[in-house]
Scaffold this motif. Structure first.
Motif, short mmCIF file in Angstrom:
data_model
loop_
_atom_site.label_atom_id
_atom_site.label_comp_id
_atom_site.label_asym_id
_atom_site.label_seq_id
_atom_site.Cartn_x
_atom_site.Cartn_y
_atom_site.Cartn_z
N ALA A 82 -1.75 -15.35 -2.80
CA ALA A 82 -1.33 -13.96 -2.97
C ALA A 82 -0.34 -13.60 -1.86
O ALA A 82 -0.40 -14.12 -0.75
CB ALA A 82 -2.54 -13.03 -2.93
N ILE A 83 0.60 -12.71 -2.22
CA ILE A 83 1.64 -12.27 -1.30
C ILE A 83 1.14 -11.02 -0.57
O ILE A 83 0.72 -10.06 -1.23
CB ILE A 83 2.92 -11.91 -2.07
N PRO A 84 1.18 -10.99 0.75
CA PRO A 84 0.79 -9.76 1.45
C PRO A 84 1.88 -8.69 1.35
O PRO A 84 3.07 -9.01 1.29
CB PRO A 84 0.63 -10.21 2.91
N ASP A 85 1.44 -7.44 1.29
CA ASP A 85 2.43 -6.35 1.30
C ASP A 85 2.89 -6.10 2.74
O ASP A 85 2.53 -6.85 3.65
CB ASP A 85 1.87 -5.10 0.61
N ARG A 86 3.70 -5.06 2.92
CA ARG A 86 4.27 -4.81 4.25
C ARG A 86 3.20 -4.55 5.31
O ARG A 86 3.44 -4.69 6.50
CB ARG A 86 5.20 -3.59 4.18
N GLU A 87 2.00 -4.15 4.86
CA GLU A 87 0.92 -3.89 5.81
C GLU A 87 -0.09 -5.02 5.84
O GLU A 87 -1.17 -4.87 6.42
CB GLU A 87 0.24 -2.55 5.45
N GLY A 88 0.25 -6.14 5.21
CA GLY A 88 -0.61 -7.31 5.28
C GLY A 88 -1.73 -7.35 4.25
O GLY A 88 -2.52 -8.29 4.22
N ARG A 89 -1.80 -6.37 3.38
CA ARG A 89 -2.87 -6.35 2.37
C ARG A 89 -2.50 -7.24 1.19
O ARG A 89 -1.34 -7.26 0.77
CB ARG A 89 -3.09 -4.92 1.86
N ILE A 90 -3.49 -7.92 0.63
CA ILE A 90 -3.20 -8.77 -0.53
C ILE A 90 -3.90 -8.29 -1.79
O ILE A 90 -3.52 -8.65 -2.90
CB ILE A 90 -3.54 -10.26 -0.28
N ILE A 91 -4.95 -7.47 -1.65
CA ILE A 91 -5.65 -6.96 -2.83
C ILE A 91 -5.32 -5.47 -2.98
O ILE A 91 -5.54 -4.69 -2.05
CB ILE A 91 -7.16 -7.19 -2.74
N HIS A 92 -4.76 -5.11 -4.12
CA HIS A 92 -4.26 -3.75 -4.33
C HIS A 92 -4.91 -3.14 -5.56
O HIS A 92 -5.71 -3.77 -6.22
CB HIS A 92 -2.74 -3.79 -4.52
N GLU A 93 -4.52 -1.92 -5.85
CA GLU A 93 -4.93 -1.31 -7.11
C GLU A 93 -3.70 -0.85 -7.86
O GLU A 93 -2.77 -0.28 -7.27
CB GLU A 93 -5.89 -0.13 -6.86
N LEU A 94 -3.65 -1.14 -9.16
CA LEU A 94 -2.51 -0.76 -9.99
C LEU A 94 -3.03 -0.41 -11.38
O LEU A 94 -3.82 -1.18 -11.95
CB LEU A 94 -1.52 -1.93 -10.05
N GLU A 95 -2.62 0.73 -11.90
CA GLU A 95 -3.09 1.20 -13.21
C GLU A 95 -4.62 1.15 -13.28
O GLU A 95 -5.20 0.80 -14.32
CB GLU A 95 -2.46 0.38 -14.35
N GLY A 96 -5.27 1.46 -12.17
CA GLY A 96 -6.72 1.53 -12.16
C GLY A 96 -7.44 0.20 -12.08
O GLY A 96 -8.66 0.14 -12.24
N ARG A 97 -6.69 -0.89 -11.87
CA ARG A 97 -7.30 -2.22 -11.79
C ARG A 97 -7.03 -2.83 -10.43
O ARG A 97 -5.97 -2.59 -9.85
CB ARG A 97 -6.68 -3.16 -12.84
N PRO A 98 -7.94 -3.69 -9.96
CA PRO A 98 -7.58 -4.52 -8.80
C PRO A 98 -6.39 -5.39 -9.19
O PRO A 98 -6.33 -5.86 -10.33
CB PRO A 98 -8.83 -5.38 -8.56
N ALA A 99 -5.47 -5.58 -8.26
CA ALA A 99 -4.24 -6.31 -8.60
C ALA A 99 -3.76 -7.12 -7.42
O ALA A 99 -3.91 -6.70 -6.26
CB ALA A 99 -3.16 -5.32 -9.03
N CYS A 100 -3.20 -8.29 -7.70
CA CYS A 100 -2.58 -9.12 -6.67
C CYS A 100 -1.21 -9.59 -7.14
O CYS A 100 -1.02 -9.88 -8.33
CB CYS A 100 -3.44 -10.36 -6.38
N LEU A 101 -0.29 -9.66 -6.20
CA LEU A 101 1.03 -10.26 -6.45
C LEU A 101 0.96 -11.69 -5.93
O LEU A 101 0.64 -11.92 -4.77
CB LEU A 101 2.10 -9.46 -5.71
N ILE A 102 1.22 -12.62 -6.81
CA ILE A 102 0.92 -14.03 -6.54
C ILE A 102 2.17 -14.86 -6.65
O ILE A 102 3.03 -14.60 -7.49
CB ILE A 102 -0.18 -14.50 -7.53
N GLU A 103 2.26 -15.88 -5.81
CA GLU A 103 3.43 -16.76 -5.84
C GLU A 103 3.55 -17.42 -7.21
O GLU A 103 2.57 -17.86 -7.80
CB GLU A 103 3.26 -17.82 -4.75
N PHE A 104 4.79 -17.50 -7.71
CA PHE A 104 5.05 -18.19 -8.98
C PHE A 104 5.22 -19.68 -8.70
O PHE A 104 5.91 -20.07 -7.77
CB PHE A 104 6.31 -17.63 -9.62
N LEU A 105 4.59 -20.51 -9.52
CA LEU A 105 4.77 -21.95 -9.39
C LEU A 105 5.43 -22.50 -10.65
O LEU A 105 5.06 -22.10 -11.76
CB LEU A 105 3.41 -22.65 -9.21
N PRO A 106 6.39 -23.39 -10.49
CA PRO A 106 6.99 -24.02 -11.68
C PRO A 106 6.01 -25.02 -12.30
O PRO A 106 4.96 -25.31 -11.73
CB PRO A 106 8.21 -24.74 -11.11
N GLY A 107 6.39 -25.55 -13.44
CA GLY A 107 5.58 -26.57 -14.10
C GLY A 107 4.96 -26.09 -15.39
O GLY A 107 4.96 -24.89 -15.67
#
Lengths: 318, 318
Positions: A82-107
């Protein structure tokens, strides 16, 4: 396998401004993974997977999963942290759900793995296990050996509607496996679901291990047993590919030592893994309307594996 | 809005070798568009949308759609043309379905368009209409004015199960529109479904018009009427946004001349567009199980538009 929670362009743009990842360029809901909502997000800098966690992933488990991915990525495993935000957090909330922004991997996930691909994927599991020897967080396996009897009882006699006589047959298998389970074997954090779906490959190279949302603490060699059942049979479970099966054990053992007692236990571990997937598939089969727009996976494909391992396991892994 | 046909990594790799597009790097099934299966495909060179056409798009219509996109792209419109393979073919077969490899366009669909965004999107429609004056292929509108009465009759009295009294109300609207329909207005190739979903934007700029699978030959100003109903109301259809509504007409007319007789006919054209979407939504509502894993769109949202245009249309477009 669908997008359950819609994220508007406006909400996504605002969400991404909390990260140092560039400007939003594109976002497509993708049909992938367990029951989460996933978006392939492109910014002016890079690409990411945005995951919104739906009911099947408990928010309280996310710190375990994210610490595991971070631990593995830091040790050179190709996993998507997971990618940390500007404050170092990796677990967020979006549209009422827990959410993470995650590195994309090819393949891409292969549908019909060759022995060379199976060896590479199992070697990646071996490397992963080596990297996890100093990972100390724990998470119980919610579908572990002690859950099989109550899970089976919840399915109940309805199992016979899948195939006559199935209830008694599996009932005996549950008893046998509970009695024979090698509880003394070394335990560790495991993936617990390393199907071909969850391995990204570029040609014969592994480019990513993904979908760690069943990861837990359990018998380490059980991870290889799950993988063996998932990779070494055709989709019906009726045909075993010995070359793929051997490549899995050899590929794994080349990167992480497989103890004699682990190797000796592989038949019963593989039976257990087959039972575990039989049970969840049977449950889904009995509880999914036949006309629902999701594909029901045939539980009998795992019954065939269970029977195959019971009959041939002793010679298979020798 | 799902992936109906699975394409294996192996089949996709083989398919792409027929094109001059580089090596396959990634493919994700995306949840987008009408009832087709779509993959976001990345190669070592670029990105593409791979579309497999399911039952809703007739293979015999594909040459029309692809010629339209090619015509528009050649004239500088931001639309996604199909990519020819090494032998110049653009319509293929993959996993038993007609399939096209299509240019990927950046951008996101906005959920709550601002007047500035609405103006830009309608201007793009105006530009598209200007580019299509010399497009000569024809395709009948399968959901055009002459289809509304038979379509409504197929829904039948069941419509009252959506809301009591609805059948008689819509029955009168169908009669009124068939009598009032301005059949003499100029006809042309139109998009016929330019909802916010089908316009990709980067900020306030249009980066793409997509999903041309309802494109057909019909009254040209009807295209703007469809867009007006889709953009200038909230999702419930209960609230009209006059600033967005004006921006649409002005944006369009800035790039393509709106004749006095077309402008005068906008109220009835907008009523017709509202009826057309009411009818398909009502049909889907009546024929989709409530527990199916697809979102049923409320037909009443288009009844509200229909009533709104009937009451206010004359002043709205004046």
């Amino acid at each position: 396998m669908a997008v359950y929670t819609q994220v508007s362009a406006e909400a996504l743009g605002a969400f991404l401004r909390g990260f140092d990842v560039g400007e939003l360029v594109s976002a497509k809901g993708i049909a992938e993974g367990v029951e989460n909502s996933n978006y392939l997000v492109e910014t002016s800098w890079s690409r990411f997977i945005l995951t919104l966690y739906e009911k099947r992933v408990a928010a309280s488990d996310l710190p375990f999963f994210m610490a595991l991915l971070d631990h593995l990525a830091a040790r050179g495993n190709r996993v998507p942290p997971a990618i940390p935000d500007r404050e170092g957090r990796i677990i967020h909330e979006l549209e009422g759900r827990p959410a993470c922004l995650i590195e994309f991997l090819p393949g891409l996930s292969v549908s019909h793995p060759t022995p060379v691909q199976a060896r590479a994927a199992a070697a990646a599991m071996g490397q992963m296990h080596a990297s996890l020897v100093d990972f100390t967080l724990e998470r119980p396996n919610a579908l572990g050996v002690d859950d099989w009897r109550p899970f089976f009882d919840r399915c109940g006699r309805a199992i016979d509607s899948i195939q006559p006589g199935l209830y008694d047959h599996v009932d005996r298998a549950v008893d046998k496996l509970l009695a024979a389970w090698p509880r003394h074997l070394p335990r560790a954090a495991i993936h617990a679901d390393l199907f071909p779906d969850n391995v990204l490959m570029l040609g014969d190279q592994v480019s990513g291990l993904i979908d760690f949302y069943f990861a837990c603490t359990d018998i380490r060699a059980y991870d290889l047993a799950v993988m063996h059942g998932a990779w070494a049979f055709d989709a019906t479970g009726a045909h075993y590919d010995a070359a793929v099966g051997s490549a899995l054990v050899e590929g794994y053992a080349g990167n992480f030592p497989l103890l004699d007692e682990e190797r000796a236990a592989l038949p019963v571990l593989a039976e257990g893994a087959a039972l575990r997937f039989f049970l969840t598939r049977a449950w889904d089969w009995l509880n999914t309307p036949a006309d629902a727009m999701v594909t029901r996976k045939d539980p009998l494909a795992y019954l065939h594996r269970l029977d195959f391992y019971a009959e041939h396991g002793a010679t298979l892994f020798a």
